[in-house]
Enzyme design. Structure first.
Site, PDB file in Angstrom:
ATOM      1  NE  ARG A 168      -0.435 -14.157   9.383  1.00  0.00           N
ATOM      2  CZ  ARG A 168       0.415 -15.006   9.058  1.00  0.00           C
ATOM      3  NH1 ARG A 168       1.212 -15.572   9.915  1.00  0.00           N
ATOM      4  NH2 ARG A 168       0.655 -15.097   7.858  1.00  0.00           N
ATOM      5  CG  HIS A 183      -4.446  12.163   7.063  1.00  0.00           C
ATOM      6  ND1 HIS A 183      -4.596  11.607   5.866  1.00  0.00           N
ATOM      7  CD2 HIS A 183      -5.033  11.611   8.108  1.00  0.00           C
ATOM      8  CE1 HIS A 183      -5.202  10.518   6.172  1.00  0.00           C
ATOM      9  NE2 HIS A 183      -5.566  10.543   7.209  1.00  0.00           N
ATOM     10  N   GLY A 184      -1.188  11.907   5.601  1.00  0.00           N
ATOM     11  CA  GLY A 184      -0.642  11.492   4.216  1.00  0.00           C
ATOM     12  C   GLY A 184       0.686  12.194   3.787  1.00  0.00           C
ATOM     13  CG  HIS A 225      -7.404   7.065  15.745  1.00  0.00           C
ATOM     14  ND1 HIS A 225      -7.866   7.394  14.452  1.00  0.00           N
ATOM     15  CD2 HIS A 225      -8.667   7.105  16.655  1.00  0.00           C
ATOM     16  CE1 HIS A 225      -9.140   7.625  14.435  1.00  0.00           C
ATOM     17  NE2 HIS A 225      -9.712   7.677  15.712  1.00  0.00           N
ATOM     18  N   GLY A 244       2.302   9.111  10.065  1.00  0.00           N
ATOM     19  CA  GLY A 244       2.450   7.877  10.425  1.00  0.00           C
ATOM     20  C   GLY A 244       2.462   6.732   9.307  1.00  0.00           C
ATOM     21  CG  HIS A 245       0.012   4.740   5.477  1.00  0.00           C
ATOM     22  ND1 HIS A 245       0.531   4.731   4.444  1.00  0.00           N
ATOM     23  CD2 HIS A 245      -0.353   3.430   5.531  1.00  0.00           C
ATOM     24  CE1 HIS A 245       0.380   3.725   3.699  1.00  0.00           C
ATOM     25  NE2 HIS A 245      -0.302   2.838   4.394  1.00  0.00           N
ATOM     26  CB  THR A 292      -8.922  10.450   9.947  1.00  0.00           C
ATOM     27  OG1 THR A 292      -8.295   9.768  11.177  1.00  0.00           O
ATOM     28  CG2 THR A 292      -9.890  11.223  10.519  1.00  0.00           C
ATOM     29  CG  ASP A 333      -2.968   4.665  14.933  1.00  0.00           C
ATOM     30  OD1 ASP A 333      -2.649   4.498  15.997  1.00  0.00           O
ATOM     31  OD2 ASP A 333      -3.638   5.615  14.624  1.00  0.00           O
ATOM     32  CG  HIS A 334      -0.567   2.540   9.749  1.00  0.00           C
ATOM     33  ND1 HIS A 334      -1.615   2.082   9.353  1.00  0.00           N
ATOM     34  CD2 HIS A 334      -0.584   3.747   9.601  1.00  0.00           C
ATOM     35  CE1 HIS A 334      -2.218   3.008   8.917  1.00  0.00           C
ATOM     36  NE2 HIS A 334      -1.735   4.103   9.067  1.00  0.00           N
ATOM     37  NE  ARG A 356     -10.777   3.931  12.774  1.00  0.00           N
ATOM     38  CZ  ARG A 356     -11.112   4.587  12.098  1.00  0.00           C
ATOM     39  NH1 ARG A 356     -10.043   5.474  11.589  1.00  0.00           N
ATOM     40  NH2 ARG A 356     -12.138   4.586  11.502  1.00  0.00           N
ATOM     41  CG  ASN A 406      -0.539   7.665  13.941  1.00  0.00           C
ATOM     42  OD1 ASN A 406      -0.632   6.520  14.002  1.00  0.00           O
ATOM     43  ND2 ASN A 406      -1.900   8.274  13.792  1.00  0.00           N
ATOM     44  NE  ARG A 447     -10.422   0.667  11.085  1.00  0.00           N
ATOM     45  CZ  ARG A 447     -11.012   1.291  10.167  1.00  0.00           C
ATOM     46  NH1 ARG A 447     -10.211   1.919   9.300  1.00  0.00           N
ATOM     47  NH2 ARG A 447     -12.306   1.694  10.104  1.00  0.00           N
ATOM     48  CG  HIS A 448      -5.424   1.235  14.229  1.00  0.00           C
ATOM     49  ND1 HIS A 448      -5.515   2.210  15.440  1.00  0.00           N
ATOM     50  CD2 HIS A 448      -5.543   1.652  13.119  1.00  0.00           C
ATOM     51  CE1 HIS A 448      -6.149   3.152  14.889  1.00  0.00           C
ATOM     52  NE2 HIS A 448      -6.199   2.994  13.478  1.00  0.00           N
ATOM     53  CD  GLU A 494      -2.932  16.554  12.772  1.00  0.00           C
ATOM     54  OE1 GLU A 494      -2.565  16.120  14.017  1.00  0.00           O
ATOM     55  OE2 GLU A 494      -2.943  15.631  12.097  1.00  0.00           O
ATOM     56  CD  GLU A 503      -5.159  10.655  15.016  1.00  0.00           C
ATOM     57  OE1 GLU A 503      -6.072  10.066  14.651  1.00  0.00           O
ATOM     58  OE2 GLU A 503      -3.895  11.024  14.640  1.00  0.00           O
TER      59      GLU A 503
HETATM   60  N1  PXP Z   1      -3.641  13.105  11.969  1.00  0.00           N
HETATM   61  C1  PXP Z   1      -4.513  12.580  12.018  1.00  0.00           C
HETATM   62  C2  PXP Z   1      -5.603  13.235  12.759  1.00  0.00           C
HETATM   63  C3  PXP Z   1      -4.879  11.318  11.723  1.00  0.00           C
HETATM   64  O1  PXP Z   1      -5.984  10.631  11.759  1.00  0.00           O
HETATM   65  C4  PXP Z   1      -3.756  10.576  10.862  1.00  0.00           C
HETATM   66  C5  PXP Z   1      -3.953   9.243  10.432  1.00  0.00           C
HETATM   67  O2  PXP Z   1      -4.028   8.435  11.642  1.00  0.00           O
HETATM   68  C6  PXP Z   1      -2.431  11.319  10.830  1.00  0.00           C
HETATM   69  C7  PXP Z   1      -2.233  12.560  11.241  1.00  0.00           C
HETATM   70  C8  PXP Z   1      -1.415  10.801  10.294  1.00  0.00           C
HETATM   71  O3  PXP Z   1      -1.538  10.325   8.931  1.00  0.00           O
HETATM   72  P1  PXP Z   1      -0.710   9.451   8.044  1.00  0.00           P
HETATM   73  O4  PXP Z   1      -0.754   8.095   8.656  1.00  0.00           O
HETATM   74  O5  PXP Z   1      -1.227   9.473   6.572  1.00  0.00           O
HETATM   75  O6  PXP Z   1       0.645   9.959   8.215  1.00  0.00           O
END
Ligand code: PXP
Length: 247
Positions: A21, A197-198, A46, A219-220, A104, A12-13, A48, A10, A52-53, A154, A73
């Site tokens: 910036r 996620h996470g 994603h 992602g994060h 999310t 997005d970040h 959104r 992912n 925002r990203h 998922e 997403e």
């Molecule tokens: N799956 C979904 C549906 C998400 O919204 C996210 C975060 O954007 C992720 C997976 C990935 O999560 P993380 O960025 O915490 O790894």
């Protein structure tokens, strides 16, 4: 059992940092290119509602930067549906979206969705996208996703990760079991089970070891690690940990 579990990265970040910036750097399309070279199996983004990203203009640039399937997403809105119908991501994933959330927060409440979601699923499938629902590991949500025609679900791993990180090993084990049981049930329903996620280096392996899961979206943590070791090294290490868990 799926021998190899895919890694969806992912990005997005990267866009979050760029937008801080307002310029063009760092470019999420470049992150997609690097993740591809490092052995990722998919790119997740994603779009959104508040942009925002990822921005609309990123979509084509990311498509041009990678040969990997793109998992988009999106909130279940008419605006997002129309963007996805034009973009035709390999996977369109419905996620709940709240404006005030940092990320999310929970799974989609598929059981409470109205018929419009089933209509969105059909329209996306008609343009060749597979449709995924991001849900809690809960049989009620899984069955609702199945009724609405989802190809993929998922399962949200956020609670599992939080419990591990809080030192609540027993409760984390219960949550892990819930995810494993839902993955099994998904297969019985003809749905492809994925998770995410996470997830971190320290939490990915028990999830990756669930034999029915075909893909993890991360992602994060990867982007945070990339600050210290580079994105290529972070993706390779996550890939290795996932392969090791499946070995
Ligand atoms: N799956 C979904 C549906 C998400 O919204 C996210 C975060 O954007 C992720 C997976 C990935 O999560 P993380 O960025 O915490 O790894």
């Amino acid at each position: 059992m799926t021998d190899r579990i895919r890694l969806g990265v992912n990005i997005d970040h990267v866009a979050t940092i760029r937008n801080a910036r307002g310029g063009e750097h760092p470019d999420p399309a470049r992150a997609a290119e690097i993740a591809t070279a490092a052995g990722a199996d998919g790119v997740t983004l994603h779009l959104r509602e508040d942009r925002r990203h990822i921005r609309d203009g990123d979509l084509d640039q990311i498509r041009a930067a990678t040969t990997l399937p793109i998992n988009m997403e999106m909130a279940a809105t008419e605006e997002m549906l129309n963007i996805a119908l034009a973009f035709k991501p390999e996977t369109a994933m419905f996620v709940p979206e709240k404006r005030a959330e940092l990320t999310t927060e929970g799974g989609l409440d598929a059981a409470r969705q109205h018929n419009h979601l089933a209509d969105y699923v059909r329209k996306l499938q008609a343009v060749g996208s597979r449709v995924s629902f991001f849900i809690e590991p809960d049989p009620v949500q899984l069955i609702a996703a199945s009724r609405m025609g989802a190809d993929i679900t998922e399962f949200h791993t956020g609670r599992y990760v939080e419990l591990v990180q809080a030192g609540e090993g027993e409760l984390a084990g219960v949550e892990l079991q819930r995810i494993a049981e839902c993955a099994e049930q998904a297969v019985e329903l003809g749905i492809e089970p994925q998770a995410g996620h996470g997830l971190t280096y320290d939490t990915v392996q028990p999830i990756a070891a669930i034999p029915e899961l075909t893909e993890l979206n991360i992602g994060h943590f990867l982007m945070g690690e990339a600050i210290f070791v580079g994105l290529d090294a972070a993706v390779r290490k996550m890939r290795d940990l996932m392969d090791e868990a499946r070995a």
